[in-house]
Structure formats: structure tokens, C-alpha cells
Design a protein around this motif. Structure first.
Motif, PDB file in Angstrom:
ATOM      1  N   SER A 171      -4.784  60.393 -16.240  1.00  0.00           N
ATOM      2  CA  SER A 171      -3.647  59.596 -16.682  1.00  0.00           C
ATOM      3  C   SER A 171      -2.840  60.406 -17.694  1.00  0.00           C
ATOM      4  N   VAL A 172      -1.667  59.919 -18.050  1.00  0.00           N
ATOM      5  CA  VAL A 172      -0.835  60.605 -19.036  1.00  0.00           C
ATOM      6  C   VAL A 172      -1.579  60.730 -20.363  1.00  0.00           C
ATOM      7  N   ASP A 173      -2.210  59.668 -20.795  1.00  0.00           N
ATOM      8  CA  ASP A 173      -2.941  59.708 -22.073  1.00  0.00           C
ATOM      9  C   ASP A 173      -4.101  60.699 -22.013  1.00  0.00           C
ATOM     10  N   GLY A 184      -4.991  76.579 -20.388  1.00  0.00           N
ATOM     11  CA  GLY A 184      -3.884  77.359 -19.877  1.00  0.00           C
ATOM     12  C   GLY A 184      -3.094  76.521 -18.891  1.00  0.00           C
ATOM     13  N   THR A 185      -3.383  76.676 -17.600  1.00  0.00           N
ATOM     14  CA  THR A 185      -2.680  75.953 -16.539  1.00  0.00           C
ATOM     15  C   THR A 185      -3.561  74.831 -15.999  1.00  0.00           C
ATOM     16  N   TYR A 186      -2.959  73.661 -15.758  1.00  0.00           N
ATOM     17  CA  TYR A 186      -3.667  72.594 -15.055  1.00  0.00           C
ATOM     18  C   TYR A 186      -3.355  72.741 -13.569  1.00  0.00           C
ATOM     19  N   ILE A 187      -4.411  72.830 -12.755  1.00  0.00           N
ATOM     20  CA  ILE A 187      -4.267  73.077 -11.315  1.00  0.00           C
ATOM     21  C   ILE A 187      -4.835  71.902 -10.530  1.00  0.00           C
ATOM     22  N   CYS A 188      -4.099  71.479  -9.524  1.00  0.00           N
ATOM     23  CA  CYS A 188      -4.584  70.433  -8.620  1.00  0.00           C
ATOM     24  C   CYS A 188      -3.878  70.596  -7.283  1.00  0.00           C
ATOM     25  N   ASN A 212      -1.311  58.895  -5.786  1.00  0.00           N
ATOM     26  CA  ASN A 212      -1.899  59.198  -7.094  1.00  0.00           C
ATOM     27  C   ASN A 212      -2.044  60.701  -7.268  1.00  0.00           C
ATOM     28  N   ARG A 213      -2.442  61.381  -6.194  1.00  0.00           N
ATOM     29  CA  ARG A 213      -2.601  62.835  -6.281  1.00  0.00           C
ATOM     30  C   ARG A 213      -1.239  63.526  -6.282  1.00  0.00           C
ATOM     31  N   LEU A 214      -0.312  63.062  -5.467  1.00  0.00           N
ATOM     32  CA  LEU A 214       0.993  63.694  -5.385  1.00  0.00           C
ATOM     33  C   LEU A 214       1.721  63.681  -6.722  1.00  0.00           C
ATOM     34  N   PHE A 215       1.567  62.606  -7.478  1.00  0.00           N
ATOM     35  CA  PHE A 215       2.303  62.472  -8.736  1.00  0.00           C
ATOM     36  C   PHE A 215       1.502  62.915  -9.954  1.00  0.00           C
ATOM     37  N   VAL A 216       0.372  63.587  -9.730  1.00  0.00           N
ATOM     38  CA  VAL A 216      -0.448  64.011 -10.870  1.00  0.00           C
ATOM     39  C   VAL A 216       0.288  65.020 -11.740  1.00  0.00           C
ATOM     40  N   MET A 217       1.090  65.904 -11.126  1.00  0.00           N
ATOM     41  CA  MET A 217       1.813  66.887 -11.926  1.00  0.00           C
ATOM     42  C   MET A 217       2.925  66.238 -12.751  1.00  0.00           C
ATOM     43  N   HIS A 218       3.500  65.165 -12.233  1.00  0.00           N
ATOM     44  CA  HIS A 218       4.471  64.414 -13.028  1.00  0.00           C
ATOM     45  C   HIS A 218       3.806  63.902 -14.308  1.00  0.00           C
ATOM     46  N   ARG A 219       2.605  63.359 -14.167  1.00  0.00           N
ATOM     47  CA  ARG A 219       1.902  62.824 -15.343  1.00  0.00           C
ATOM     48  C   ARG A 219       1.518  63.942 -16.302  1.00  0.00           C
ATOM     49  N   ALA A 250       8.003  71.582  -5.978  1.00  0.00           N
ATOM     50  CA  ALA A 250       8.433  72.455  -7.071  1.00  0.00           C
ATOM     51  C   ALA A 250       9.843  72.089  -7.544  1.00  0.00           C
ATOM     52  N   GLU A 251      10.735  71.830  -6.597  1.00  0.00           N
ATOM     53  CA  GLU A 251      12.115  71.461  -6.948  1.00  0.00           C
ATOM     54  C   GLU A 251      12.152  70.165  -7.754  1.00  0.00           C
ATOM     55  N   GLU A 252      11.321  69.205  -7.366  1.00  0.00           N
ATOM     56  CA  GLU A 252      11.307  67.922  -8.068  1.00  0.00           C
ATOM     57  C   GLU A 252      10.803  68.074  -9.494  1.00  0.00           C
ATOM     58  N   LEU A 253       9.761  68.866  -9.698  1.00  0.00           N
ATOM     59  CA  LEU A 253       9.249  69.085 -11.046  1.00  0.00           C
ATOM     60  C   LEU A 253      10.295  69.783 -11.917  1.00  0.00           C
ATOM     61  N   GLU A 254      10.984  70.763 -11.337  1.00  0.00           N
ATOM     62  CA  GLU A 254      12.013  71.458 -12.116  1.00  0.00           C
ATOM     63  C   GLU A 254      13.178  70.524 -12.450  1.00  0.00           C
ATOM     64  N   ARG A 255      13.535  69.664 -11.508  1.00  0.00           N
ATOM     65  CA  ARG A 255      14.627  68.718 -11.761  1.00  0.00           C
ATOM     66  C   ARG A 255      14.293  67.769 -12.895  1.00  0.00           C
TER      67      ARG A 255
END
Length: 460
Positions: A171-173, A184-188, A212-219, A250-255
Motif C-alpha cells: 500500500s502507499v503507507d 534503491g529501486t523497487y521492482i515488480c 492491484n499489480r498493474l497500479f503498484v508502481m503508481h502507489r 512507462a509513459e503513464e508513470l512519466e505523465r
């Protein structure tokens, strides 16, 4: 299933089935790629459709030029450390899956993590990737304690300087807590971006939740994690679709967050104990297609690191170093406790490259590459958008080459055999002489003098 708006699965599937480009279109796309501004999904789809050997060679040549321009001769080295293989998920391609009764389950305690870390330090490693199964056996408290343990180990003055993590979505928290552990880097990995295939391969467990997995990098990025790493497991779906979907991700995260992924991983399915699917790969990816995948990612996301694991053979890995790969594992074990124990009954998947770390590094040197153990960017705060702000105008090389050379010199002094040491320093001297920027050259020379005099952990 409702498709995430940014991914637009139906559009990407249509793009993935397009014809190969003619020579005029191919040249136009490669000319654009060599400006190092990236490619859009339509252009990438055209390159991914190529099967002609001569056209594949043109794509590879362009990727080699792009990689050389951005990354120079350095290649980042790391090792995975598996802390346990209990898992709540039933992923049909994984040896750790819950219903696999043929694998011994094990969770390392902190003393065992210390032993594994000591063994990796004795080999010369400075960067680790901490992994575990996705299970209640590995709560965030255990992972935080494990990170603290790894960072605390000191082996004759040597210590691990950066730990990346590949663990279950949080989760975000929870990500905010993880950030405080100096990761360093969080990888999933999404594994496959095709929602229908995802549901087919992930039959039960928390991982069966596609979104839930797709949006993990957003969190993660919302929580302030600066560097994230995405990936797909090639062989689960159409590789062309998977590459295009990663680009959209990648484009969505950068946006949204001003910076895309720090790394992209490109594993292919390898045999795994207790997994029939890995013996009959649904969408096989041959070596030519794999070469194209890596080259197209390099041209499409020129400033994103590409990670290649020891799943691949030594020969293919060495070839791909030139065409886009920028980070590699070396001397890897995918079993629990594998660095201190000979048996590998609980490994996650079969390895293709069984060379020791020194053998990998010696072969790299023979190809003209500097193995880099550098962690300077993390520790100087050159991460996330700050890293990209230096990378895109070509300024990051002023740090990467000196830090890579100096970190490798430290390895040569402390861990390498005599033959590797001589060849390594010969390459270091050659690249230092060839450096055209007098300031960069001066920084390298002064840092090497300090290393020779006994100083360690020097970085710009």
C-alpha cells in the motif's frame, strides 16, 4: 474485464499484429531513434514486426549506437538474494507457487541472511536485489529487518552499499515505510499485461488481482519511491504486445510523476520445478525475437536501464551487452541459501549462465566493458527525475564512467585474481586515456590514486 484506460489493450493488440515496415519506413524510424528522444508505440510496433535478418541487424546496430552514446562502456553488476520461497499465489509458471508440493519451503532467519551477505561480499558484490515469495511469512517488518541486517554486515571492511527490492505489492503507507529503509529501486513485474492471459496464469492468491499489480508502481511513486523497475515474463503472451504495453506503462508513470521507470527487466520463461507450463511455453520467444525486444526497448526508452538475468546463456548475454543491456546479475543463485549451500533443490527457475562472478567480469573486460559496482547516484540523490534530467542531455556519463571505473578498480585490488587484475587495469588505463573531457579524466586519475593508496568507496 474493464481495461485500464492508459493501457488500451485492444489498441495495443491491433498494433502488435501490424506488418513489418518497408525500407523507407524502417530508415525513418531508425533515424528518429538515433536522436535519442525515444519512439512511440506505433514506431516500436513496426520494428517489433521485423523478422528479416538484415533488418534485424539494422535495428541492432542502431541500438548499439544508442547504448554507447548514453551508457558508454560501463555495465552495472548485482546479485539476487532470495530470503524465502513460501508463497500464497498459484502462478502456473513459477516453481515457488503454492500448490507445488515438490519444493522444500524455507525462510532465512537474520543469521542466515548475514551468512548469505558475507558470502556475496567475499565475491566482491556491492549491490544486491532482495527477493522473497509473496506470503504472510514475509511481512513488511521482516523485510525491513532483513534490509537492516544486510546493510549492517561488514566483511573485512567491505559492505553492501545498495539493496534493491523485488517483493509483493504494498500500500502507499507501506511504501512510505519501505522508503525509510534506504532501498534503491523497487521492482515488480506485471508478468503479462494481457488481462485475459493474466487471469489464466494466476489462478489463485493475491497476485490474481490484475489491477492491484498493474497500479503498484503508481502507489510506490505516490509514496515517494524515486526509482521503480517494471518487467514482463516473455513467453506468457505475444512479446510484441508486452513490449508496447510496458512502453505505455512507462509513459503513464512519466505523465503522472515526472519520471518513468528506472529499469525494465526482460526475463524469458525458463524451466521451473513443478511447473508444466514452463515445459511447453505458450508464446515461445526465439533468440532473434529476443534480440529485437532488447534493441527496440533501448531505442524506445533510451534512458531506461535494461536488466538481463542469468536465465540466459553466457554466449547470448555477452552478445546482448552491446545492444541495450545495462545491468546484469553475476554468479547468481535462485535457491534459498544458495550462496552458502551446494544443493539447489528449491530454486525458482533454471539458470542459463553458470559462470562465477569473476568469470563474468573477466569476459566483460575482454569485450571492452567496465563492470560497475557504483552506487553513487543513489547516495548523492541523483535518482528519479533528477537522474533523468542529467541523463537526457548526456551529462550522466560524467558520473557513470568515473564511478564505474573507480568501483571496478576497487574490486580488482581487493578480489580479483592476478590475470583478471592485469587485464582489468589495462582496460581502465585505456579508457582513461581515451576520455576527451579533461575534467572527467582528472577525476578518474585522482580517484584511482586514492584507491591504490588504500581508500575505498570513492564516488562523485
Amino acid at each position: 474485464m474493464d481495461y485500464p484506460e492508459f493501457l488500451n489493450v485492444s489498441e495495443l493488440k491491433k498494433l502488435a499484429s501490424r506488418r513489418a515496415p518497408d525500407q523507407v519506413e524502417m530508415e525513418a524510424i531508425l533515424d528518429k531513434a538515433l536522436k535519442l528522444k525515444g519512439l512511440n508505440t506505433e514506431e516500436a510496433a513496426a520494428l517489433l514486426a521485423v523478422r528479416d535478418e538484415k533488418q534485424i541487424r539494422l535495428i541492432m546496430d542502431a541500438a548499439e549506437k544508442a547504448k554507447e552514446t548514453i551508457y558508454g562502456k560501463r555495465m552495472v553488476i548485482f546479485a539476487p538474494l532470495y530470503s524465502g520461497n513460501h508463497c500464497s499465489n498459484n502462478c502456473l509458471y513459477c516453481g515457488f507457487r503454492k500448490d507445488n508440493k515438490d519444493i522444500a519451503r524455507r525462510k532465512l532467519n537474520q543469521d542466515e541472511i548475514t551468512q548469505q551477505t558475507r558470502m556475496l561480499l567475499k565475491e566482491g558484490h556491492k549491490r544486491l536485489l532482495l527477493l522473497s515469495g509473496e506470503s504472510g511469512h514475509y511481512p513488511l517488518a521482516y523485510l525491513k529487518e532483513s534490509l537492516k541486517t544486510i546493510y549492517s554486515v561488514n566483511e573485512e571492511g567491505a559492505s553492501i552499499r545498495r539493496v534493491n527490492v523485488e517483493i509483493a505489492p504494498l500500500s502507499v503507507d507501506q511504501f512510505k515505510e519501505l522508503k525509510e529503509c534506504s532501498i534503491g529501486t523497487y521492482i515488480c513485474f506485471q508478468e503479462t499485461y494481457d488481462p485475459d492471459l493474466y487471469r489464466k496464469y494466476h489462478i489463485s492468491g493475491p497476485k490474481s488481482n490484475y489491477e492491484n499489480r498493474l497500479f503498484v508502481m503508481h502507489r510506490a511513486m505516490e509514496a515517494g519511491i524515486d526509482d521503480v523497475g517494471i518487467g514482463a515474463l516473455f513467453g506468457l503472451g505475444d512479446h510484441r504486445f508486452e513490449v508496447l504495453a510496458m512502453m505505455r506503462h512507462a509513459e503513464e508513470l512519466e505523465r503522472l510523476y515526472g519520471c518513468g521507470p528506472h529499469t525494465v527487466s526482460v526475463p524469458r520463461i525458463e524451466p521451473a520445478p513443478g511447473s508444466e507450463l514452463t515445459e511447453n511455453v505458450p508464446f515461445p520467444v526465439d533468440d532473434d525475437a529476443f534480440r529485437t525486444i532488447i534493441a527496440v526497448i533501448r531505442l524506445s526508452l533510451p534512458y531506461t536501464g535494461i536488466i538481463l538475468s542469468t536465465r540466459e546463456s553466457a554466449e547470448l548475454r555477452q552478445e546482448l551487452f552491446r545492444y541495450g543491456v545495462s545491468q546484469v546479475s553475476a554468479g547468481s543463485k535462485t535457491s534459498i541459501g544458495g550462496y552458502t549451500e551446494k544443493e539447489a533443490e528449491n530454486q525458482q527457475f533454471a539458470l542459463g549462465d553458470h559462470r562465477s562472478m569473476e568469470e563474468v567480469l573477466a569476459d566483460m573486460v575482454g569485450m571492452g566493458f567496465i563492470p560497475s559496482f557504483c552506487t553513487g547516484c543513489y547516495r548523492k540523490g541523483r535518482v528519479g527525475q533528477d537522474f533523468m534530467d542529467l541523463a537526457k542531455p548526456g551529462l550522466i556519463k560524467h558520473y557513470c564512467l568515473p564511478n564505474g571505473i573507480v568501483s571496478f578498480a576497487e574490486y580488482l585490488m581487493d578480489f580479483a585474481g592476478e590475470e583478471t587484475r592485469q587485464k582489468g587495469f589495462a582496460l581502465i588505463n585505456k579508457l582513461t586515456e581515451e576520455e576527451s573531457d579533461s575534467v572527467v579524466q582528472g577525476n578518474i586519475r585522482s580517484s584511482l590514486e586514492k584507491i591504490t593508496a588504500g581508500e575505498r568507496d570513492i564516488y562523485l
